[in-house]
Design a protein around this motif. Structure first.
Motif, PDB file in Angstrom:
ATOM      1  N   PHE A 138      83.139-102.577  59.242  1.00  0.00           N
ATOM      2  CA  PHE A 138      84.399-102.205  58.598  1.00  0.00           C
ATOM      3  C   PHE A 138      84.819-100.798  59.003  1.00  0.00           C
ATOM      4  O   PHE A 138      86.019-100.514  59.148  1.00  0.00           O
ATOM      5  CB  PHE A 138      84.271-102.298  57.082  1.00  0.00           C
ATOM      6  N   SER A 139      83.857 -99.906  59.203  1.00  0.00           N
ATOM      7  CA  SER A 139      84.177 -98.540  59.643  1.00  0.00           C
ATOM      8  C   SER A 139      84.804 -98.560  61.031  1.00  0.00           C
ATOM      9  O   SER A 139      85.751 -97.816  61.304  1.00  0.00           O
ATOM     10  CB  SER A 139      82.915 -97.675  59.643  1.00  0.00           C
ATOM     11  N   LEU A 140      84.281 -99.418  61.910  1.00  0.00           N
ATOM     12  CA  LEU A 140      84.903 -99.578  63.226  1.00  0.00           C
ATOM     13  C   LEU A 140      86.322-100.113  63.079  1.00  0.00           C
ATOM     14  O   LEU A 140      87.238 -99.676  63.789  1.00  0.00           O
ATOM     15  CB  LEU A 140      84.062-100.526  64.086  1.00  0.00           C
ATOM     16  N   ALA A 141      86.517-101.046  62.148  1.00  0.00           N
ATOM     17  CA  ALA A 141      87.856-101.596  61.898  1.00  0.00           C
ATOM     18  C   ALA A 141      88.811-100.505  61.416  1.00  0.00           C
ATOM     19  O   ALA A 141      89.989-100.488  61.806  1.00  0.00           O
ATOM     20  CB  ALA A 141      87.772-102.723  60.875  1.00  0.00           C
ATOM     21  N   TYR A 193      84.712 -91.526  60.484  1.00  0.00           N
ATOM     22  CA  TYR A 193      85.729 -91.307  59.463  1.00  0.00           C
ATOM     23  C   TYR A 193      86.400 -89.948  59.619  1.00  0.00           C
ATOM     24  O   TYR A 193      87.589 -89.785  59.297  1.00  0.00           O
ATOM     25  CB  TYR A 193      85.117 -91.444  58.075  1.00  0.00           C
ATOM     26  N   SER A 194      85.670 -88.969  60.100  1.00  0.00           N
ATOM     27  CA  SER A 194      86.253 -87.649  60.354  1.00  0.00           C
ATOM     28  C   SER A 194      87.334 -87.735  61.419  1.00  0.00           C
ATOM     29  O   SER A 194      88.444 -87.190  61.263  1.00  0.00           O
ATOM     30  CB  SER A 194      85.148 -86.673  60.789  1.00  0.00           C
ATOM     31  N   VAL A 195      87.038 -88.440  62.495  1.00  0.00           N
ATOM     32  CA  VAL A 195      88.013 -88.594  63.577  1.00  0.00           C
ATOM     33  C   VAL A 195      89.198 -89.446  63.123  1.00  0.00           C
ATOM     34  O   VAL A 195      90.356 -89.130  63.416  1.00  0.00           O
ATOM     35  CB  VAL A 195      87.327 -89.227  64.809  1.00  0.00           C
ATOM     36  N   SER A 196      88.922 -90.507  62.388  1.00  0.00           N
ATOM     37  CA  SER A 196      90.000 -91.369  61.897  1.00  0.00           C
ATOM     38  C   SER A 196      90.967 -90.588  61.007  1.00  0.00           C
ATOM     39  O   SER A 196      92.191 -90.713  61.128  1.00  0.00           O
ATOM     40  CB  SER A 196      89.420 -92.560  61.121  1.00  0.00           C
ATOM     41  N   ALA A 197      90.416 -89.778  60.101  1.00  0.00           N
ATOM     42  CA  ALA A 197      91.258 -88.990  59.199  1.00  0.00           C
ATOM     43  C   ALA A 197      92.072 -87.963  59.964  1.00  0.00           C
ATOM     44  O   ALA A 197      93.260 -87.746  59.664  1.00  0.00           O
ATOM     45  CB  ALA A 197      90.377 -88.299  58.155  1.00  0.00           C
TER      46      ALA A 197
END
Length: 219
Positions: free
Chosen positions: A113-116, A45-49
């Motif tokens: 879902f986190s991977l999604a 989630y850190s990288v996604s954000a």
């Protein structure tokens, strides 16, 4: 030809890659026990954000997204709402696809879902930044000879590299190696990130090498 766009693309990609590095290093310094494997969802989630924030900011500053025909507040809010809706629907789509490919339906639903969310941040969000919430434009770009700009070509390359990386990352999971990166969905998310970073490098390099042969239809 296209030299200005290629330089802007390469600079933007370098900043996005740096944000991925910072999103990995800073939590490791500030949060005790943080690691890509041990606290994988937090890293994810850190990288996604980080990718989402930098992508939206720089694509907006560069004016890559197609101009809106209306400038009313209501239209802009509608456009924002549709973009958020597409983002959420993309998360559900990737979640469904991953489950159909064999991910556990219930036991690791949060991890799936986190991977999604990561895949959506690396692919769909980029489509929203470049093309806006326009499904017809998305279909055009990913059809044969559908690119109308170097940014469309870049979008094709980065999305393809990301999805291929995630797919290749699934291969080591069934192997009986008992490695920490074989825990679901570590290898897939790492594969997607490696593919994404590869696409960030390959896209401007490929476009620069083929810039004299590139011809685009007028929008």
């Amino acid at each position: 030809m296209w030299d200005h766009e290629i330089r802007a693309m390469a600079s933007t990609h370098a900043i996005i890659a740096a944000s991925v590095f910072m999103a990995t290093v800073l939590p490791a310094v500030l949060i005790p026990g943080f690691s890509v494997y041990g606290t994988h969802l937090l890293w994810l989630y850190s990288v996604s954000a980080a990718v989402a924030a930098v992508s939206v900011s720089f694509f907006w500053l560069l004016g890559i997204s197609p101009p809106t025909k209306k400038h009313t507040l209501g239209y802009k809010l509608s456009r924002l709402f549709r973009s958020c809706l597409y983002f959420f629907l993309s998360c559900l789509f990737f979640h469904t696809v991953v489950v159909l490919y064999g991910a556990p339906l219930i036991d690791t639903a949060l991890e799936t879902f986190s991977l999604a969310v990561l895949l959506t941040s690396l692919t769909t969000l980029r489509c929203l930044c470049v093309l806006g919430p326009n499904i017809q434009a998305w279909i055009r770009v990913f059809s044969r000879h559908g690119a109308m700009s170097v940014w469309d070509t870049c979008l094709q390359i980065t999305v393809a590299c990301t999805l291929i990386g995630a797919w290749v990352g699934a291969f080591p999971i069934p192997l009986d190696w008992d490695r920490p990166w074989q825990v679901w969905p570590v290898s897939c998310s790492l594969g997607a990130m490696i593919g994404y970073l590869t696409g960030l490098v390959v896209a401007p390099a490929w476009i620069h090498y083929h810039r004299k042969q590139l011809t685009y239809k007028c929008k």
